[in-house]
Design an enzyme around this catalytic site. Structure first.
Site, PDB file in Angstrom:
ATOM      1  N   GLU A  32      58.927  23.023  10.279  1.00  0.00           N
ATOM      2  CA  GLU A  32      58.355  23.676  11.451  1.00  0.00           C
ATOM      3  C   GLU A  32      56.579  23.391  11.246  1.00  0.00           C
ATOM      4  OE1 GLU A  32      60.018  24.533  13.658  1.00  0.00           O
ATOM      5  OE2 GLU A  32      61.957  25.239  12.803  1.00  0.00           O
TER       6      GLU A  32
ATOM      7  N   HIS B 160      57.003  32.270   9.278  1.00  0.00           N
ATOM      8  CA  HIS B 160      58.279  32.379   9.930  1.00  0.00           C
ATOM      9  C   HIS B 160      59.561  32.837   9.289  1.00  0.00           C
ATOM     10  CE1 HIS B 160      61.805  30.868  12.404  1.00  0.00           C
ATOM     11  NE2 HIS B 160      61.965  29.985  11.509  1.00  0.00           N
TER      12      HIS B 160
ATOM     13  N   HIS C  85      63.579  34.601   9.011  1.00  0.00           N
ATOM     14  CA  HIS C  85      64.887  34.864   9.939  1.00  0.00           C
ATOM     15  C   HIS C  85      65.118  36.264   9.549  1.00  0.00           C
ATOM     16  CE1 HIS C  85      66.219  30.401   9.182  1.00  0.00           C
ATOM     17  NE2 HIS C  85      64.968  30.437  10.123  1.00  0.00           N
TER      18      HIS C  85
ATOM     19  N   GLU D  96      54.104  54.097  15.340  1.00  0.00           N
ATOM     20  CA  GLU D  96      52.760  53.329  15.158  1.00  0.00           C
ATOM     21  C   GLU D  96      53.097  51.893  15.406  1.00  0.00           C
ATOM     22  OE1 GLU D  96      51.120  54.550  11.360  1.00  0.00           O
ATOM     23  OE2 GLU D  96      50.941  56.567  12.018  1.00  0.00           O
TER      24      GLU D  96
ATOM     25  N   HIS E 289      67.216  32.950  16.371  1.00  0.00           N
ATOM     26  CA  HIS E 289      66.770  32.354  15.328  1.00  0.00           C
ATOM     27  C   HIS E 289      65.950  32.884  14.301  1.00  0.00           C
ATOM     28  CE1 HIS E 289      64.979  28.135  13.710  1.00  0.00           C
ATOM     29  NE2 HIS E 289      64.608  29.125  12.960  1.00  0.00           N
TER      30      HIS E 289
HETATM   31  P1  13P Z   1      62.567  24.225   6.591  1.00  0.00           P
HETATM   32  O1  13P Z   1      63.310  24.433   5.527  1.00  0.00           O
HETATM   33  O2  13P Z   1      62.175  23.006   7.064  1.00  0.00           O
HETATM   34  O3  13P Z   1      61.146  25.193   6.164  1.00  0.00           O
HETATM   35  O4  13P Z   1      63.180  25.073   7.719  1.00  0.00           O
HETATM   36  C1  13P Z   1      63.895  26.135   7.747  1.00  0.00           C
HETATM   37  C2  13P Z   1      63.721  26.749   8.976  1.00  0.00           C
HETATM   38  O5  13P Z   1      63.614  28.292   8.913  1.00  0.00           O
HETATM   39  C3  13P Z   1      63.559  26.393  10.160  1.00  0.00           C
HETATM   40  O6  13P Z   1      63.491  26.870  11.339  1.00  0.00           O
HETATM   41 ZN    ZN Z   2      63.889  29.091  11.048  1.00  0.00          ZN
END
Ligand code: 13P
Ligand code: ZN
Length: 280
Positions: free
Chosen positions: A115, A139, A141, A169, A210
């Site tokens: 990413e 980023h 999940h 809040e 995602h």
């Molecule tokens: P990477 O292992 O390449 O960072 O990918 C993980 C991920 O969450 C892709 O969206």
């Molecule tokens: Zn991801």
């Protein structure tokens, strides 16, 4: 100074470990990047070696010559704290912002996160928009936010309003709101462009089915932002699991009062009357 002794590296590792402990990083899920300060680069550059330039896949001229600490592609957040040299790396961008090279880390081979285009495009937007203050792109999940992308309309105004309503809040922590990117193939230029567009307006962008991207000034603020929005999503998931509507909630006028006392500006576009998508 050895890289792992630097404070910014210790904070990066602690944040990755905190994210792992939250359950947001199954397998290699998620990635983290930090735009280093000039003095931080100077303090560790004795450890750098010069590898081959590689294309980033997007052009980020606003970041030309900068250095970033980044998680590796396919690396597990679970392992960042116990084997950092294998899991993370420092990269340098070239003078045009089109290529990068690894200068430290990933000692057993590999490359920065897949990413990277989204991370760097977000950094470029945020560097410009905040006068250089924002340095962290994260980023994760986030389980409950992902769950909500199956049942709420994929609209900024719906996600922002629902997430604000779940904890008093929240509008103070993310007053600009939250953007939503529809499902797209991850890892490429198109999703990077779509996310960066939203980051012009927001510090949070949700990727449908995602995960979530957050931008912030430092590790505490960025982790705190992700934690807050995901906790709010958890409350919404719990609430929706009990019954589909609300008996009572925080109203648009309540938000306006809150905005006054907490001295934040809450855009009126999110304080609409609610029969827009059904439900209270
Ligand atoms: P990477 O292992 O390449 O960072 O990918 C993980 C991920 O969450 C892709 O969206
Ligand atoms: Zn991801």
């Amino acid at each position: 100074m050895y890289v792992l002794d630097a404070e910014f590296v210790k904070s990066f590792i602690r944040m990755a470990d905190d994210g792992w402990n939250q359950g947001w990083h199954e397998r290699n899920g998620g990635n983290l990047s930090y735009r280093m300060k000039v003095e931080e680069v100077d303090s560790v550059k004795e450890n750098f070696s010069k590898n081959k330039w590689q294309p980033i896949g997007v052009k980020v001229s606003g970041l030309a010559g900068e250095f970033f600490l980044v998680t590796g592609s396919g690396k597990y957040f679970r392992n960042v704290a116990i084997k950092p040299e294998d899991s993370i790396c420092i990269i340098e961008l070239d003078s045009e912002g089109v290529n990068y090279r690894i200068v430290w880390g990933l000692v057993n081979g590999g490359r920065p996160t897949s990413e990277l285009p989204t991370h760097l495009m977000n950094h470029e937007i945020k560097k410009k928009a905040t006068g250089g203050k924002h340095r962290v792109i994260y980023h994760a999940h986030t389980t409950n936010i992902i769950a909500l992308t199956f049942v709420l309309p994929l609209e900024d105004k719906v996600f922002t309003r629902e997430l604000w309503e779940m904890a008093t809040e929240c509008p103070v922590v993310f007053p600009q709101g939250v953007g939503v990117v529809p499902w797209m193939v991850p890892g490429g230029k198109d999703i990077a462009v779509a996310t960066a567009e939203l980051m012009k307006k927001y510090d949070l962008a949700i990727w449908a089915h995602h995960g979530t991207f957050a931008s912030g000034e430092d590790f505490d603020l960025t982790f705190g932002l992700m934690h807050t929005v995901e906790k709010s999503a958890e409350i919404l998931v719990k609430m929706l699991s009990m019954r589909p509507d609300k008996l009572q909630t925080i109203t648009p006028d309540n938000f306006r009062d809150l905005a006054k006392d907490f001295r934040v500006t809450l855009p009126e576009e999110f304080l609409y009357e609610k029969d827009i998508w059904g439900g209270k």
